[in-house]
Design an enzyme around this catalytic site. Structure first.
Site, PDB file in Angstrom:
ATOM      1  N   ASN A 158       0.770  -1.226   0.116  1.00  0.00           N
ATOM      2  CA  ASN A 158       0.080  -0.020   0.121  1.00  0.00           C
ATOM      3  C   ASN A 158       0.933   1.270  -0.091  1.00  0.00           C
ATOM      4  OD1 ASN A 158      -2.694  -0.611  -0.166  1.00  0.00           O
ATOM      5  ND2 ASN A 158      -2.602  -1.643   1.925  1.00  0.00           N
ATOM      6  N   GLY A 168       7.021   0.167  -3.091  1.00  0.00           N
ATOM      7  CA  GLY A 168       6.733  -1.181  -2.836  1.00  0.00           C
ATOM      8  C   GLY A 168       5.504  -1.593  -3.408  1.00  0.00           C
ATOM      9  N   ASP A 169       4.521  -0.948  -4.009  1.00  0.00           N
ATOM     10  CA  ASP A 169       3.338  -1.339  -4.615  1.00  0.00           C
ATOM     11  C   ASP A 169       3.139  -0.825  -6.089  1.00  0.00           C
ATOM     12  OD1 ASP A 169       0.625  -2.429  -4.635  1.00  0.00           O
ATOM     13  OD2 ASP A 169       0.694  -2.551  -2.481  1.00  0.00           O
ATOM     14  N   ASP A 170       1.764  -0.635  -6.231  1.00  0.00           N
ATOM     15  CA  ASP A 170       1.354  -0.244  -7.680  1.00  0.00           C
ATOM     16  C   ASP A 170       2.070   0.946  -7.996  1.00  0.00           C
ATOM     17  OD1 ASP A 170      -0.215  -2.403  -8.300  1.00  0.00           O
ATOM     18  OD2 ASP A 170      -1.728  -1.395  -7.271  1.00  0.00           O
ATOM     19  N   ALA A 197       4.803  -2.823  -8.342  1.00  0.00           N
ATOM     20  CA  ALA A 197       3.790  -3.849  -8.892  1.00  0.00           C
ATOM     21  C   ALA A 197       3.323  -3.751  -9.914  1.00  0.00           C
ATOM     22  CB  ALA A 197       2.318  -3.897  -7.780  1.00  0.00           C
TER      23      ALA A 197
END
Length: 427
Positions: A214, A236-238, A260
């Site tokens: 998130n 660390g995410d999208d 991501a």
């Protein structure tokens, strides 16, 4: 005709004990055009009152400046609303406090996934320009440690948001170490985000790379006519997530590291709710050491636990989406992906085959000109499109997908995709 210039210096109402004052310089010809330079206390105390006062005084038709070589300590939420025709020069650093208890209790709440915003701008014709100097520092490590394995932890502060904004621009600044998502656009129209540098990394090896959870780079939510261009994301995410209600979105020239990927969704998290994403283009994207390339994700057909950690059994439509000119390097999952099995990561979650996502329509989705290579962890899968038997996936196109697996020859898998067999060959 002789112009008469009048210089006025006005000292706003303030509390001397906190040094939360703002000098406002009014340089006028016929009508006042206020200009406020925000002072910082410089002793570690909260500069939020001074910031809020500056926007009250100069937030309509004026200029607000965060001074160069200055750090502004923000210890309380900034809801900068009712702005109009304002130029914001972000030349210094906005530094958010690490007071976990305060942010959990006092962030600006929004109902989707119970998100909490630390600083939001609302209004019309807002221009926020960092001039390649401005920095927004969320000091996120305390949140990464606290939320490891619980990405949806309540109260994680988002450091920058355009919320209920129209005809507005954010450009040329850095966001680092966000407590949660970095830059979210909510219920807004005609928005440009250009030349934004985003970096959220943890000093805990368990969270890196690409496992912070998130810490999305950009998110669009119930917003229309948005452009995100010429930016860098290491999180660390999208890299970018087109969440429910994202329409007419254009993304170009992004570099995404340890992300991501470029995502549509997740959708269908709220039971009985219809989620729409349509008319989205993402092109000229480089993804390095990220999980996927460009993908669509929805929850399954059973609501388990509650959002933001759980949920499911919503419906929706995704239409007219183009992913084009992607270069992927060391990707750790299928670079072309559709999956409809997002669910709560806890216990008693039934297999997706027992409760498939229901009522989704995916139409006119294109992946074109993908090049690069994948990590050995992917195996040989280059395309993985798994449509639920209770959803409709039609008018899918994938052209010029030239991605080399670490070992072997690339393979493709299509499930319930109209017009294609299981090897993604036209039928």
């Amino acid at each position: 005709m002789v112009s008469v210039w009048k210089f006025e210096m006005r000292l706003s109402d303030y509390v001397l004990s906190t040094l939360s004052f703002v000098w406002c310089y009014l340089l006028t010809t016929v009508t006042a055009s206020p200009a406020c330079v925000i002072p910082a206390a410089g002793n570690g105390s909260d500069d939020s009152p001074a910031i809020i006062q500056a926007f009250k005084d100069c937030g309509q038709g004026g200029l607000v400046t965060f001074a160069a070589n200055t750090t502004y300590n923000v210890q309380t939420v900034l809801q900068l609303h009712n702005l109009s025709n304002v130029q914001v020069n972000l030349l210094g650093t906005i530094l958010f406090s690490t007071d976990v208890r305060y942010w959990i209790q006092h962030g600006s709440y929004y109902h989707f996934q119970n998100i909490s915003i630390a600083m939001e701008f609302s209004g019309e014709y807002i221009t926020i320009d960092g001039h390649d100097k401005g920095i927004i520092d969320g000091q996120g490590q305390v949140w990464y440690d606290l939320a490891l394995g619980v990405g949806g932890l309540f109260g994680r502060p988002i450091p920058f948001s355009l919320r209920n904004a129209k005809h507005s621009v954010a450009q040329n600044f850095e966001i680092k170490q966000s407590g949660k998502w970095n830059f979210v656009i909510i219920e807004s129209h005609n928005i440009t985000a250009d030349n934004i540098y985003i970096s959220s990394t943890s000093d805990d090896f368990q969270a890196n790379p690409g496992n912070l959870g998130n810490t999305d780079g950009f998110d669009t939510l119930y917003s229309d006519d948005v452009r995100i261009t010429n930016s860098y994301v290491n999180s660390g995410d999208d890299c970018v997530s087109f969440k429910p209600g994202s329409t007419n979105i254009y993304v170009q020239n992004l570099t995404c590291i340890n992300t991501a990927g470029i995502a549509v969704g997740s959708l269908g998290q709220y039971q009985g709710q219809f989620d729409l994403v349509e008319n989205v283009t993402a092109r000229d994207i480089t993804l390095i050491s990220s999980r996927t390339g460009a993908y669509i994700k929805t929850y399954n057909g059973l609501s388990v636990y509650y959002p933001p950690q759980g949920g499911g059994n919503g419906t929706g439509r995704v239409e007219n989406v183009l992913f084009e000119n992607f270069n992927v390097q060391n990707i750790t999952a299928a670079p072309v992906l559709v999956q409809q099995c997002t669910h709560w990561g806890g216990y008693n979650v039934p297999p997706c085959v027992d409760f498939p996502a229901t009522g989704f329509t995916f139409q006119n989705i294109t992946w074109r000109n993908f090049t690069g290579n994948t990590n050995a962890a992917v195996g040989t899968t280059v395309i993985s499109l798994a449509c639920s038997p209770k959803s409709t996936c039609s008018d899918f196109t994938f052209a010029d997908i030239n991605i080399q697996p670490a070992n072997g020859t690339g393979t493709r898998s299509c499930t319930n995709i109209n017009g294609y067999n299981q090897q993604c060959q036209p039928v």
